[in-house]
Design a protein around this motif. Structure first.
Motif, short mmCIF file in Angstrom:
data_model
loop_
_atom_site.label_atom_id
_atom_site.label_comp_id
_atom_site.label_asym_id
_atom_site.label_seq_id
_atom_site.Cartn_x
_atom_site.Cartn_y
_atom_site.Cartn_z
N ILE A 147 0.84 -1.20 0.00
CA ILE A 147 0.00 0.00 0.00
C ILE A 147 0.87 1.25 0.00
CG2 ILE A 147 -1.67 1.33 1.36
CD1 ILE A 147 -2.88 -1.36 2.24
N GLU A 148 1.94 1.26 0.79
CA GLU A 148 2.82 2.43 0.80
C GLU A 148 3.49 2.62 -0.56
OE1 GLU A 148 6.44 4.54 3.33
OE2 GLU A 148 6.03 2.41 3.66
N GLY A 149 3.92 1.52 -1.19
CA GLY A 149 4.50 1.61 -2.52
C GLY A 149 3.53 2.17 -3.53
N MET A 150 2.27 1.76 -3.44
CA MET A 150 1.26 2.28 -4.36
C MET A 150 0.93 3.73 -4.07
SD MET A 150 -1.38 -0.89 -5.08
CE MET A 150 -2.07 -0.03 -6.50
N LEU A 151 0.94 4.11 -2.79
CA LEU A 151 0.64 5.50 -2.43
C LEU A 151 1.70 6.44 -2.99
CD1 LEU A 151 -0.95 7.62 -0.84
CD2 LEU A 151 0.34 6.95 1.20
N ILE A 152 2.97 6.09 -2.83
CA ILE A 152 4.05 6.92 -3.37
C ILE A 152 3.97 6.96 -4.90
CG2 ILE A 152 6.55 7.16 -3.59
CD1 ILE A 152 6.75 5.75 -0.83
N SER A 153 3.71 5.81 -5.50
CA SER A 153 3.63 5.74 -6.96
C SER A 153 2.46 6.57 -7.48
CB SER A 153 3.48 4.28 -7.40
OG SER A 153 4.55 3.49 -6.91
N ALA A 154 1.34 6.50 -6.79
CA ALA A 154 0.17 7.30 -7.20
C ALA A 154 0.48 8.78 -7.13
CB ALA A 154 -1.02 6.96 -6.31
N ARG A 155 1.19 9.19 -6.08
CA ARG A 155 1.58 10.59 -5.95
C ARG A 155 2.46 11.01 -7.13
NH1 ARG A 155 0.77 15.67 -3.75
NH2 ARG A 155 2.73 16.64 -3.10
N ALA A 156 3.41 10.14 -7.49
CA ALA A 156 4.33 10.46 -8.59
C ALA A 156 3.60 10.53 -9.93
CB ALA A 156 5.43 9.42 -8.65
N LEU A 157 2.62 9.66 -10.12
CA LEU A 157 1.95 9.53 -11.42
C LEU A 157 0.67 10.34 -11.51
CD1 LEU A 157 2.43 5.68 -11.79
CD2 LEU A 157 3.72 7.46 -12.94
N LYS A 158 0.30 11.00 -10.40
CA LYS A 158 -0.92 11.81 -10.36
C LYS A 158 -2.17 10.98 -10.63
CE LYS A 158 1.74 15.75 -12.21
NZ LYS A 158 2.95 15.00 -12.57
N THR A 159 -2.18 9.75 -10.12
CA THR A 159 -3.35 8.88 -10.28
C THR A 159 -4.24 9.02 -9.06
OG1 THR A 159 -2.14 7.01 -9.33
CG2 THR A 159 -2.09 7.23 -11.71
N TYR A 160 -5.52 9.10 -9.28
CA TYR A 160 -6.44 9.34 -8.18
C TYR A 160 -7.09 8.07 -7.67
CZ TYR A 160 -10.95 8.57 -10.52
OH TYR A 160 -12.03 7.99 -11.13
N ARG A 161 -6.93 6.97 -8.42
CA ARG A 161 -7.55 5.71 -8.01
C ARG A 161 -6.63 4.55 -8.37
NH1 ARG A 161 -13.70 4.88 -9.44
NH2 ARG A 161 -13.81 6.37 -7.71
#
Length: 451
Positions: free
Chosen positions: A121-135
């Protein structure tokens, strides 16, 4: 089967400096939940990424680290992230975690999801922040019921702690995460087939281009990464590029560590986090303990059923993509299988090809018709009813189903072990060819590649 990163006699000391993926594991094998995860520096990398790093800097850091996909293909993660559109007006983007781990002899992602769900989950959270993905979606193999239960609990814990949902860590950034269980199809491991399945469509691979970064889930920009890949992100952000690169052995072109394992009739089957560049012999002898008493190593596969067979003399190859390529096959998932001297290679290949034939989506002719054809020929040879020319036909199928000949990589992976088995153990196949006087009319003329 031990799902740990310990070596024989628990002689391996895990630490954050040397085992970024597994140092938080509990010795009792139970899951690490939020309080314990945060006590072990969990979500510190996410806080650093949100507070101190621009989104593009996160992407560049991952690119500079040399992190490559851990699902088998080995595509550079930062390069894949860089394909996502820069246009700020595109406000709907998706991050997908490929957790459809159905490669035979592979169970690395299962361990991470069952025992360290918050790391993913932390890896996905950081990745989402980098990629500007909201879901985001974790597309999970349906049979992984324990992983589904643990991931769903971890998602709820993260929501309650303000680590998922609206205005995460006071940044104004929103990210929702869902666990989606599949219906049990191997082909969903191909990223565009996964996207089709998530949308409720038949799990057929899509034509590329356009790539998912341009047209993915519901036509929106989408990034798809493997579980182990995403689990590497927090350590890279927390401890930096130079440290991450230093983890690999000298000579390895791949950076960091890798979850590697050995199954089969070895003394200590299991899973370990090891630096890229260790040799197959170290993995086999020092960690798996060699063959059980009474058995001899006949051959081995370095990374799942879709990789070619190697001989005992190939154990000195370094375990990284280029090192395994030097001896004629692919690193794959990095979880090896030992084949002992009691196994008939024809029977083993017949079993493998039956699996791959059943799991074909049936979209393209070479895969749809070629794999069942190989099964029929192998069954005949297994029963001593093979016909002259059958081995040549099998080799022809290996050529016609190879890389670039089919719509996706399913068929090339399916026939790679077949080609290598005939190369190294042809007499076992020849033993199943009936005498000419007993042979029945051939099923079809032998295929000759290039004819």
């Amino acid at each position: 089967m031990t799902l740990t990163s310990f070596g024989p006699a628990n002689r391996i000391k895990r630490s954050a400096e040397t085992h970024p993926l597994t140092w938080r594991l509990r010795d009792d094998g139970e899951a690490v939940w939020l309080d314990e995860y945060q006590a072990k520096n969990g979500y510190a990398a996410a806080r650093k990424a949100f507070a101190d790093m621009a989104q593009d800097d996160i992407v560049q850091t991952v690119k500079d680290s040399g992190l490559k996909g851990r699902g088998g293909a080995g595509f550079p993660t930062g390069v894949k992230w860089g394909l996502m559109p820069k246009d700020e007006s595109i406000n709907i983007r998706y991050l997908l975690c490929n957790a459809d781990e159905m490669e035979p002899n592979t169970w690395k992602d299962r361990m991470l999801m069952e025992q360290l769900p918050h790391l993913l989950i932390e890896g996905m959270l950081i990745s989402a922040r980098a990629l500007k993905t909201y879901r985001g979606y974790i597309f999970l193999r349906g049979e992984y019921t324990t992983a589904a239960r643990h991931l769903n609990r971890a998602v709820e814990e993260a929501k309650a702690a303000g680590l998922l949902g609206k205005n995460i860590l006071g940044s104004g950034f929103d990210f929702e995460l869902f666990v989606h269980t599949g219906a049990g199809r191997y082909i969903c491991g191909e990223e565009t087939a996964l996207i089709n399945s998530l949308e409720g469509r038949r799990a057929n691979p899509r034509s590329k281009p356009p790539f998912p970064a341009a047209v993915g889930v519901w036509g929106k920009p989408t990034c798809v990464n493997n579980v182990e890949t995403l689990c590497n992100v927090p350590a890279i952000i927390a401890d930096g590029v130079d440290w991450y690169k230093s983890l690999a052995r000298e000579g390895s072109e791949d950076m960091g560590t890798k979850l590697m394992g050995f199954s089969g009739k070895v003394k200590n089957p299991g899973l370990w986090e090891l630096p890229f560049g260790v040799t197959g012999r170290e993995l086999f002898e020092d960690y798996a303990g060699g063959m059980r008493d009474g058995y001899k190593l006949k051959c081995w596969q370095p990374g799942g059923a879709g990789t070619g067979f190697l001989l005992p003399e190939h154990l000195d190859a370094q375990m990284y993509a280029g090192g395994i390529a030097k001896v004629g096959t692919r690193m794959g998932t990095g979880l090896a299988m030992a084949v002992d001297d009691s196994i008939n290679m024809v029977s083993l290949l017949r079993n493998m090809e039956q699996f791959f034939a059943r799991e074909s989506c049936g979209f393209c002719t070479p895969c749809r018709d070629g794999l069942p054809w190989s099964v029929k020929l192998l069954m005949a040879i297994e029963n001593g009813q093979g016909q002259p020319g059958d081995i040549e036909t099998l080799l022809g199928l290996v050529g016609f189903l190879g890389p670039g000949k089919t719509f996706c990589a399913h068929a090339p992976g399916a026939v790679e072990p077949l080609g290598s088995a005939i190369k190294y153990f042809r007499p076992e196949f020849e033993a199943g060819i009936a005498p000419v006087s007993a042979a029945v009319p051939p099923l079809a003329r032998p295929i000759v590649v290039g004819a």
